[in-house]
Design a protein around this motif. Structure first.
Motif, PDB file in Angstrom:
ATOM      1  N   TRP A   1     -21.493  19.143  -3.786  1.00  0.00           N
ATOM      2  CA  TRP A   1     -20.220  19.808  -3.508  1.00  0.00           C
ATOM      3  C   TRP A   1     -20.167  20.238  -2.054  1.00  0.00           C
ATOM      4  CZ3 TRP A   1     -16.019  20.208  -6.617  1.00  0.00           C
ATOM      5  CH2 TRP A   1     -16.202  19.827  -7.959  1.00  0.00           C
ATOM      6  N   LEU A   2     -18.974  20.252  -1.552  1.00  0.00           N
ATOM      7  CA  LEU A   2     -18.749  20.514  -0.139  1.00  0.00           C
ATOM      8  C   LEU A   2     -17.616  21.527  -0.051  1.00  0.00           C
ATOM      9  CD1 LEU A   2     -19.625  19.011   2.553  1.00  0.00           C
ATOM     10  CD2 LEU A   2     -17.565  17.638   2.230  1.00  0.00           C
ATOM     11  N   ASP A   3     -17.742  22.528   0.798  1.00  0.00           N
ATOM     12  CA  ASP A   3     -16.640  23.471   0.990  1.00  0.00           C
ATOM     13  C   ASP A   3     -15.639  22.880   1.977  1.00  0.00           C
ATOM     14  OD1 ASP A   3     -17.693  25.256  -0.719  1.00  0.00           O
ATOM     15  OD2 ASP A   3     -18.572  26.566   0.826  1.00  0.00           O
ATOM     16  N   ALA A   4     -14.401  22.835   1.603  1.00  0.00           N
ATOM     17  CA  ALA A   4     -13.355  22.331   2.509  1.00  0.00           C
ATOM     18  C   ALA A   4     -12.007  22.819   2.001  1.00  0.00           C
ATOM     19  CB  ALA A   4     -13.358  20.803   2.543  1.00  0.00           C
ATOM     20  N   ASP A   5     -11.121  23.166   2.894  1.00  0.00           N
ATOM     21  CA  ASP A   5      -9.784  23.578   2.430  1.00  0.00           C
ATOM     22  C   ASP A   5      -8.790  22.421   2.498  1.00  0.00           C
ATOM     23  OD1 ASP A   5      -9.609  23.544   5.160  1.00  0.00           O
ATOM     24  OD2 ASP A   5      -8.629  25.502   5.358  1.00  0.00           O
ATOM     25  N   VAL A   6      -9.185  21.348   3.140  1.00  0.00           N
ATOM     26  CA  VAL A   6      -8.320  20.173   3.167  1.00  0.00           C
ATOM     27  C   VAL A   6      -9.188  18.933   2.992  1.00  0.00           C
ATOM     28  CG1 VAL A   6      -6.881  18.707   4.636  1.00  0.00           C
ATOM     29  CG2 VAL A   6      -6.485  21.157   4.605  1.00  0.00           C
ATOM     30  N   LEU A   7      -8.693  18.022   2.163  1.00  0.00           N
ATOM     31  CA  LEU A   7      -9.337  16.712   2.052  1.00  0.00           C
ATOM     32  C   LEU A   7      -8.311  15.672   2.477  1.00  0.00           C
ATOM     33  CD1 LEU A   7     -11.619  14.791   1.195  1.00  0.00           C
ATOM     34  CD2 LEU A   7     -10.610  14.801  -1.100  1.00  0.00           C
ATOM     35  N   LEU A   8      -8.583  15.015   3.593  1.00  0.00           N
ATOM     36  CA  LEU A   8      -7.670  13.949   4.035  1.00  0.00           C
ATOM     37  C   LEU A   8      -8.173  12.633   3.467  1.00  0.00           C
ATOM     38  CD1 LEU A   8      -7.114  14.979   7.756  1.00  0.00           C
ATOM     39  CD2 LEU A   8      -5.777  15.585   5.724  1.00  0.00           C
ATOM     40  N   VAL A   9      -7.251  11.884   2.878  1.00  0.00           N
ATOM     41  CA  VAL A   9      -7.646  10.640   2.228  1.00  0.00           C
ATOM     42  C   VAL A   9      -6.915   9.460   2.862  1.00  0.00           C
ATOM     43  CG1 VAL A   9      -8.218  11.704   0.019  1.00  0.00           C
ATOM     44  CG2 VAL A   9      -5.871  10.964   0.448  1.00  0.00           C
ATOM     45  N   SER A  10      -7.601   8.351   2.878  1.00  0.00           N
ATOM     46  CA  SER A  10      -6.958   7.106   3.281  1.00  0.00           C
ATOM     47  C   SER A  10      -7.527   5.977   2.452  1.00  0.00           C
ATOM     48  CB  SER A  10      -7.181   6.823   4.768  1.00  0.00           C
ATOM     49  OG  SER A  10      -6.532   5.613   5.103  1.00  0.00           O
ATOM     50  N   GLY A  11      -6.644   5.327   1.719  1.00  0.00           N
ATOM     51  CA  GLY A  11      -7.064   4.206   0.884  1.00  0.00           C
ATOM     52  C   GLY A  11      -6.626   2.881   1.479  1.00  0.00           C
ATOM     53  N   GLY A  12      -6.277   2.877   2.766  1.00  0.00           N
ATOM     54  CA  GLY A  12      -5.796   1.656   3.406  1.00  0.00           C
ATOM     55  C   GLY A  12      -4.292   1.725   3.599  1.00  0.00           C
ATOM     56  N   TRP A  13      -3.741   0.669   4.160  1.00  0.00           N
ATOM     57  CA  TRP A  13      -2.326   0.678   4.544  1.00  0.00           C
ATOM     58  C   TRP A  13      -1.562  -0.463   3.903  1.00  0.00           C
ATOM     59  CZ3 TRP A  13      -0.227   4.506   7.658  1.00  0.00           C
ATOM     60  CH2 TRP A  13      -1.161   5.428   8.168  1.00  0.00           C
ATOM     61  N   ASN A  14      -0.345  -0.154   3.462  1.00  0.00           N
ATOM     62  CA  ASN A  14       0.562  -1.186   2.952  1.00  0.00           C
ATOM     63  C   ASN A  14       1.707  -1.366   3.930  1.00  0.00           C
ATOM     64  OD1 ASN A  14      -0.825  -1.222   0.469  1.00  0.00           O
ATOM     65  ND2 ASN A  14       0.401   0.504  -0.249  1.00  0.00           N
ATOM     66  N   PRO A  15       1.982  -2.579   4.340  1.00  0.00           N
ATOM     67  CA  PRO A  15       3.211  -2.783   5.114  1.00  0.00           C
ATOM     68  C   PRO A  15       4.408  -2.250   4.313  1.00  0.00           C
ATOM     69  CG  PRO A  15       1.884  -4.776   5.113  1.00  0.00           C
ATOM     70  CD  PRO A  15       1.232  -3.822   4.150  1.00  0.00           C
ATOM     71  N   THR A  16       5.336  -1.594   4.986  1.00  0.00           N
ATOM     72  CA  THR A  16       6.518  -1.067   4.297  1.00  0.00           C
ATOM     73  C   THR A  16       7.482  -2.231   4.072  1.00  0.00           C
ATOM     74  OG1 THR A  16       6.169   0.973   5.514  1.00  0.00           O
ATOM     75  CG2 THR A  16       8.249   0.766   4.326  1.00  0.00           C
ATOM     76  N   VAL A  17       7.373  -2.808   2.883  1.00  0.00           N
ATOM     77  CA  VAL A  17       8.058  -4.077   2.612  1.00  0.00           C
ATOM     78  C   VAL A  17       9.285  -3.895   1.729  1.00  0.00           C
ATOM     79  CG1 VAL A  17       6.014  -5.498   2.922  1.00  0.00           C
ATOM     80  CG2 VAL A  17       6.495  -4.474   0.687  1.00  0.00           C
ATOM     81  N   HIS A  18       9.727  -2.652   1.526  1.00  0.00           N
ATOM     82  CA  HIS A  18      10.810  -2.407   0.575  1.00  0.00           C
ATOM     83  C   HIS A  18      12.088  -3.150   0.945  1.00  0.00           C
ATOM     84  CE1 HIS A  18       7.874   0.741   0.085  1.00  0.00           C
ATOM     85  NE2 HIS A  18       8.378   1.023  -1.100  1.00  0.00           N
ATOM     86  N   LEU A  19      12.507  -3.011   2.197  1.00  0.00           N
ATOM     87  CA  LEU A  19      13.749  -3.693   2.600  1.00  0.00           C
ATOM     88  C   LEU A  19      13.552  -5.208   2.554  1.00  0.00           C
ATOM     89  CD1 LEU A  19      14.925  -1.478   5.611  1.00  0.00           C
ATOM     90  CD2 LEU A  19      15.926  -1.572   3.326  1.00  0.00           C
ATOM     91  N   PHE A  20      12.371  -5.643   2.976  1.00  0.00           N
ATOM     92  CA  PHE A  20      12.076  -7.070   2.943  1.00  0.00           C
ATOM     93  C   PHE A  20      12.160  -7.600   1.510  1.00  0.00           C
ATOM     94  CE2 PHE A  20       8.767 -10.331   2.322  1.00  0.00           C
ATOM     95  CZ  PHE A  20       9.280 -11.330   3.129  1.00  0.00           C
ATOM     96  N   SER A  21      11.595  -6.846   0.577  1.00  0.00           N
ATOM     97  CA  SER A  21      11.635  -7.251  -0.826  1.00  0.00           C
ATOM     98  C   SER A  21      13.070  -7.261  -1.344  1.00  0.00           C
ATOM     99  CB  SER A  21      10.764  -6.304  -1.647  1.00  0.00           C
ATOM    100  OG  SER A  21      10.895  -6.550  -3.020  1.00  0.00           O
ATOM    101  N   GLN A  22      13.843  -6.245  -0.959  1.00  0.00           N
ATOM    102  CA  GLN A  22      15.261  -6.221  -1.355  1.00  0.00           C
ATOM    103  C   GLN A  22      15.997  -7.461  -0.851  1.00  0.00           C
ATOM    104  OE1 GLN A  22      17.279  -2.705  -0.002  1.00  0.00           O
ATOM    105  NE2 GLN A  22      15.699  -1.343  -0.765  1.00  0.00           N
ATOM    106  N   SER A  23      15.607  -7.940   0.322  1.00  0.00           N
ATOM    107  CA  SER A  23      16.315  -9.076   0.922  1.00  0.00           C
ATOM    108  C   SER A  23      16.019 -10.370   0.182  1.00  0.00           C
ATOM    109  CB  SER A  23      15.910  -9.231   2.389  1.00  0.00           C
ATOM    110  OG  SER A  23      14.656  -9.887   2.489  1.00  0.00           O
ATOM    111  N   GLY A  24      15.074 -10.312  -0.754  1.00  0.00           N
ATOM    112  CA  GLY A  24      14.701 -11.523  -1.489  1.00  0.00           C
ATOM    113  C   GLY A  24      13.398 -12.113  -0.989  1.00  0.00           C
ATOM    114  N   GLY A  25      12.808 -11.480   0.015  1.00  0.00           N
ATOM    115  CA  GLY A  25      11.561 -11.991   0.585  1.00  0.00           C
ATOM    116  C   GLY A  25      10.417 -11.911  -0.408  1.00  0.00           C
ATOM    117  N   ALA A  26       9.482 -12.842  -0.280  1.00  0.00           N
ATOM    118  CA  ALA A  26       8.342 -12.887  -1.199  1.00  0.00           C
ATOM    119  C   ALA A  26       7.098 -12.355  -0.503  1.00  0.00           C
ATOM    120  CB  ALA A  26       8.110 -14.318  -1.671  1.00  0.00           C
TER     121      ALA A  26
END
Ligand SMILES: [Zn+2]
Lengths: 986, 98
Positions: free
Chosen positions: A401-426
């Motif tokens: 166990w570790l004392d900390a008041d904040v745990l910053l997490v990063s599980g990697g990055w996803n391109p923000t593809v929402h608009l692209f997907s809406q446009s019909g893009g694959a």
């Protein structure tokens, strides 16, 4: 309370301009440049919301669109807005907000006990539990406990606008790549619209450290801003979120305008681009592990934004858990700002590139290590770490166990593809990046920067310039080539089975409150399609549309199902990318501007006479004219008797009028009407039906032949526009050889219906030059005349059953005609009457009202037109359908009259007709009541009904079933009043 | 929202138009020379292709003229706009993705 977590310097805030605001009833201060979220964080507010289902305390986990925990009700009263993300609200003085989904506030929430029910609340819980007898029985109680914000109860006092624009190139996102693309396109002469949700340009340059093309980020950005100002063909829309990418490069975006002042509150932009460049960046993935939702667990990239954009420190003792390099930079920046970084836990093995710098800075880094639990009341206090193997499985005996008041997490990055997907893009799953990246484009455009999976800033900027030039030249790209990137290691979840625990509190979707065990359960229940998983577990179904959860969910499913993430597939993203208020969608089309007002020519007279106006489809029309203190039924009673015994007038102007002219007019109308048209003489009228090609009765009305090749088609008032369009379709698409024109003249002629035995006497007092004698001007004929200089057309027709005239004058004379008839009729006791009285009279007379007495199954033979059809040799629209086996069925429902046996009970419209022996409430219906009134004329109820074999059953006793009651009734003739029609021939 | 190139008015937003469905359907007749099956086929049976669809549109909030166009049912690309009375044009095969 002081801003204890404000850094001593830095951030794009104005420390000389403090702002006061209230959250959950407490007062705080922030600065100009803060968001509500950053100001809360600066004030050390850790619990900012309660989770959707279990009311678990939650804190800020992101800094932008993707915030899933902190939804607030902004302001109160008429301007209140529900479910806004605190991360998207620019702070202003006097702001008031409260957390949604908790009571009385986020700190102390009485529904918090819901989390104790967690084991009983698995995936599909609603579907499984609340189904008998009906979901609707449970819904209100559940909604109260698990609801989000409340919609405003008062009318919105603000104005919303819609704006249209077009551009050669639209660029979405004003980060480094978006700026480079927009400038490159504009330099090549393209008109450019640059859309960004923030008030300032720069995107990640606002908070990410480092150089861009050899310059400090701020200097590079300053140079681009100057460049944009020098290019008149770039239009920048700030505070504008692109939320919908539709067909043919149609982009919808919502612009937020400053509160107060005279401008609209929001503007909805509809922008058509020849090309659209998406520079929408990337979204960071959280890590999935037990109790990963405790306030204080935050995305690493979000902490960087708070630090450099707002000058806010996420905490005092920060631990970091990551599976990639990006979180190291966050650690270094926090360290520079004086924050203690107690540990970086990296789930990977080996020697990542930033390791050396971490060692130089003295930040402890442990490889092959991941968080497995958290502790802390109202916020994180301790983090448990375990060693993990390459599959993310925690190793027994390695926990600490570790004392900390904040745990910053990063599980990697996803391109923000929402608009692209809406446009019909694959999309394509990129094994190198361990993310879904854009692959095939469906529309003309480009993707640049992190949205294209491009992590290296300088390379991205150069590629964006090329894309900008390509977009300006309208070069079409069909497929994106993979970008070079370093290999990423996925960590979809930290598996705690080996240390004897489960994933029931490993949150995947914070917004919908669904966990890794929900996903695993649905897999055990044999769900296979990712679309089904999504709906069953509600993962990604909330207003954030799974921005932080979808890919982790797919990653977890890939493990459970034994498929690669690319084979599991993604769900299609739908608009809107970010929630949009109804106000913006409605725009100016509210209240009186909801639709164009159609006003009668004699409206002023109706108002003066105290008419009760009602909405009859396209028109507001007088329903009846109550005298002081008179009830509706008494008014109708009086009006009907006055017309039957004397004379009345009704404003009939909305009557649909279509002028059909040309050498082939008769041929055309022969094909349009059920009736024989060829035998109609000049100056004569004929009542007729029109069908759709499906044989169903479409409309009825009176056809008048004014000259050899000119006919006036009367339609019901709500149908005129549709019938004209329909006739045009036949003429333009099918019978192109017919020489006919059709034209709506509905609002060219104002019409007054004059009805009653004294109608002729009234009309004769207006000098129209028309011989009104019964022999010269018989029923179902029409004449032209003049009153002074004004042309007048008079048709002797009747919808009341009395002697009647429909008198037409050019629209601008409608009021004069109305007044002249009232004046002329005064000595004869003339009264104005409304639509409701007309409906009573036509029912007494048994006149059909299409839409009331017919429905979507009614053929002409059902309403008494069988003999007319038999006599007509020619084909007409819908004729063939009337001849099908269904049309020839002998048990069809036919329109007949219905009379209550007791002579007094009003038969309910919609009441089912059943036979006399009928007892129980379930069984075969023989038809239903379509029109029913108490007849003032006959002193008893009259009704029309569609009844099986009705016409051969005249005299038979049946029953009308309604709401559990049975009323005995008799099948009678449709015509209750004046069956011989003598009053029409007077 | 589609962008439709009205042959009479030029390119306009789809909101101004109304789609009248599949075009090139021959109305059989007269009524007494048509079988039930023929009539049902005319009334109800439509192509519903994956690919190019030939359909008629009305510029309802414009010139009020009907015309034909070829629209790809997957990509929504509008390829050819042609007169109501013109024959069905040849449209090159396009790679279809779903
Ligand atoms: Zn047009």
């Amino acid at each position: 309370m002081s801003q204890a977590f404000r850094s001593s310097q830095g951030g794009r805030i104005d420390r000389s301009r403090p702002l006061r605001f209230r959250f959950d009833g407490r007062e705080y201060t922030g600065y100009v440049g803060d968001t509500l979220a950053s100001a809360l964080l600066a004030n050390g507010v850790r619990v900012t919301g309660r989770s959707f289902k279990y009311h678990r305390p939650r804190g800020l986990m992101a800094a932008g669109f993707e915030e899933a925990n902190t939804l607030v009700q902004l302001e109160s009263g008429a301007r209140t807005q529900p479910n806004l993300r605190a991360t998207q609200i620019e702070l202003y003085d006097g702001l008031e907000a409260r957390a949604v989904n908790c009571w009385p506030n986020a700190r102390h929430d009485v529904f918090g006990f819901f989390q104790l029910l967690k084991p009983f609340w698995p995936a599909g819980f609603y579907y499984k539990t609340f189904m008998a007898p009906s979901w609707h029985l449970y819904e209100p109680a559940i909604r109260h406990g698990a609801g989000l914000g409340v919609s405003p109860k008062l009318a919105d006092p603000d104005v919303y606008d819609k704006c249209h624009a077009q551009a050669d190139v639209i660029v979405v996102g004003a980060g480094p790549s978006g700026l480079a693309a927009a400038i490159a396109a504009a330099r090549d002469g393209a008109s450019v619209v640059l859309v960004d949700d923030k008030p300032a340009l720069g995107g990640s340059l606002q908070y990410e450290p480092g150089l861009v093309e050899g310059l400090p980020a701020a200097d590079w950005l300053k140079a681009r801003e100057d460049e944009i100002r020098s290019l008149p063909n770039i239009r920048v829309l700030g505070c504008t979120t692109a939320f919908g990418y539709y067909d043919h490069n149609h982009l919808l975006a919502n612009e937020l305008l400053p509160a107060g002042g005279t401008s609209p509150r929001q503007r909805l932009w509809k922008i058509r681009g020849r090309q659209i460049v998406l520079a929408t960046g990337a979204l960071e993935r959280p890590l999935v592990f037990p109790n990963n939702d405790r306030p204080g667990v935050m995305l690493a990239g979000a902490a960087l934004q708070y630090l450099h954009r707002h000058g806010v420190l996420p905490g005092r003792r920060v631990a970091i858990a990551t599976n990639n390099d990006s979180a190291y930079a966050v650690a270094f920046e926090l360290r520079k700002a004086g924050v203690e970084v107690v540990q970086i836990a990296d789930s990977r093995g080996g020697q990542p590139a930033p390791l050396a710098q971490a060692q130089v800075l003295g930040i402890p880094v442990t490889m092959t290590c991941a968080p497995t639990d958290t502790r802390g009341r109202s916020g994180l206090q301790r983090v448990e770490l375990h060693d993990v193997n390459g599959q993310g499985q925690a190793q027994p005996g390695t926990g600490r166990w570790l004392d900390a008041d904040v745990l910053l997490v990063s599980g990697g990055w996803n391109p923000t593809v929402h608009l692209f997907s809406q446009s019909g893009g694959a999309l394509r799953f990129d094994d190198q990046q361990q993310a879904f990246v854009p692959h095939r484009l469906a529309q003309a455009g480009h993707l640049v920067g992190a949205a294209a999976g491009q992590a290296e800033r300088d390379i991205a900027v150069e590629a964006a310039r090329v894309a900008g030039r390509d977009a300006a030249a309208n070069r079409i790209v069909r497929e994106l080539a993979p970008v070079a990137s370093t290999a990423q290691a996925a960590l979809w979840s930290v598996n705690v089975e080996a240390i004897g625990r489960g994933p029931s509190k490993s949150w995947v979707d914070f917004a919908s409150d669904s966990t890794e065990s929900d996903l695993r359960l649905s897999a055990r229940e044999n769900f296979v399609s990712v679309e089904h998983f999504k709906r069953y577990t509600t993962t990604g179904m909330m207003t954030d549309q799974g921005k932080t959860s979808n890919v982790n969910a797919i990653g977890i499913l890939s493990g459970v199902l034994g498929k690669a993430p690319g084979e599991v597939g993604t769900t299609r993203f739908r608009p809107p990318f970010n929630p949009v208020t109804f106000g913006a969608i409605a725009g100016r089309n509210v209240g009186a501007y909801y639709r164009p007002l159609r006003q009668l020519a004699a409206q002023e007279a109706h108002d003066a006479a105290g008419a009760k106006m009602e909405d009859y489809g396209a028109w507001m029309r007088p329903a009846f004219y109550p005298q002081a203190g008179e009830q509706e039924s008494a008014t109708i009673h009086r009006e009907v008797l006055a017309v039957r015994s004397g004379v009345g007038i009704l404003d009939y102007s909305p009557l649909g009028k279509i002028l059909v002219q040309g050498p082939d007019a008769a041929e055309f109308l022969t094909r349009v009407y059920v009736n024989n048209v060829r035998t109609l003489k000049v100056g004569a009228c004929r009542y007729g039906l029109m069908l759709g090609e499906d044989g169903i009765v479409k409309d009825d009305g009176v056809l008048t032949r004014w000259s050899e090749n000119s006919y006036l088609v009367g339609t019901t008032s709500g149908q005129a526009d549709r019938i004209v369009e329909w006739m045009e379709e036949w003429l333009q698409c099918e019978w192109v050889d017919l020489d006919v024109t059709v034209e709506s003249v509905t609002t060219q002629w104002a019409v007054v219906m004059l009805a009653g035995p004294k109608a002729r006497e009234v009309l004769s007092r207006l000098d129209s030059g028309i011989d009104l004698a019964a022999a010269a001007f018989p029923h179902m004929s029409a004449r032209e005349g003049r009153i002074g200089d004004v042309p007048v057309r008079v048709a002797r027709v009747s919808f009341t059953g009395e002697l009647g005239y429909e008198i037409s004058v050019p629209w601008q004379y409608g009021l004069s005609l109305w007044n002249a008839l009232l004046e002329a009729g005064k000595p004869l006791g003339i009264i104005p009457f409304g639509i409701e009285s007309l409906m009573v009279m036509r029912t007494e007379k048994g006149f059909l009202h299409v839409g009331s007495d017919t429905d979507g199954l009614t053929l002409p033979q059902d309403v008494g037109f069988g003999a007319i059809i038999d006599k007509k040799p020619e084909d007409f629209i819908g004729r063939r359908t009337t001849m099908t086996p269904d049309g020839r069925r002998t048990d069809r429902r036919q329109l007949v009259g219905l009379a209550p046996v007791d002579g007094a009970s009003l038969l309910p419209v919609g009441g089912h007709v059943v036979d006399a022996a009928f007892k129980a409430a379930s069984g075969h219906t023989q038809g239903w009541v379509t029109s029913s009134f108490m007849s003032p004329t006959l002193g008893r109820p009259v009704a029309l009904a569609l009844v099986e074999r009705g016409r051969e059953r005249l005299g038979e006793q049946v029953q009308v079933f309604d709401g559990g009651k049975l009323l005995p009734a008799k099948i009678v003739s449709m015509t209750a009043y004046d069956p011989e029609g003598e009053r029409l021939r007077m | 929202m589609l962008k439709i190139d009205c042959p009479f008015c030029g390119p306009r937003d789809e909101a101004e138009f109304r789609c009248g469905g599949e075009s090139h359907i021959q109305r059989p007749g007269p009524h007494d020379a048509v079988s039930d099956a023929q009539w049902a086929d005319y009334l109800y049976m439509r192509q519903n292709p994956l690919g190019w669809h030939f359909e008629r549109w009305l510029h309802a909030a414009g010139c009020r003229q009907w015309f034909n166009l070829a629209r790809h049912t997957v990509t929504h690309e509008v390829r050819v706009v042609y007169a109501m009375t013109a024959p069905k044009p040849q449209v090159e095969a396009t790679e279809v993705r779903s």
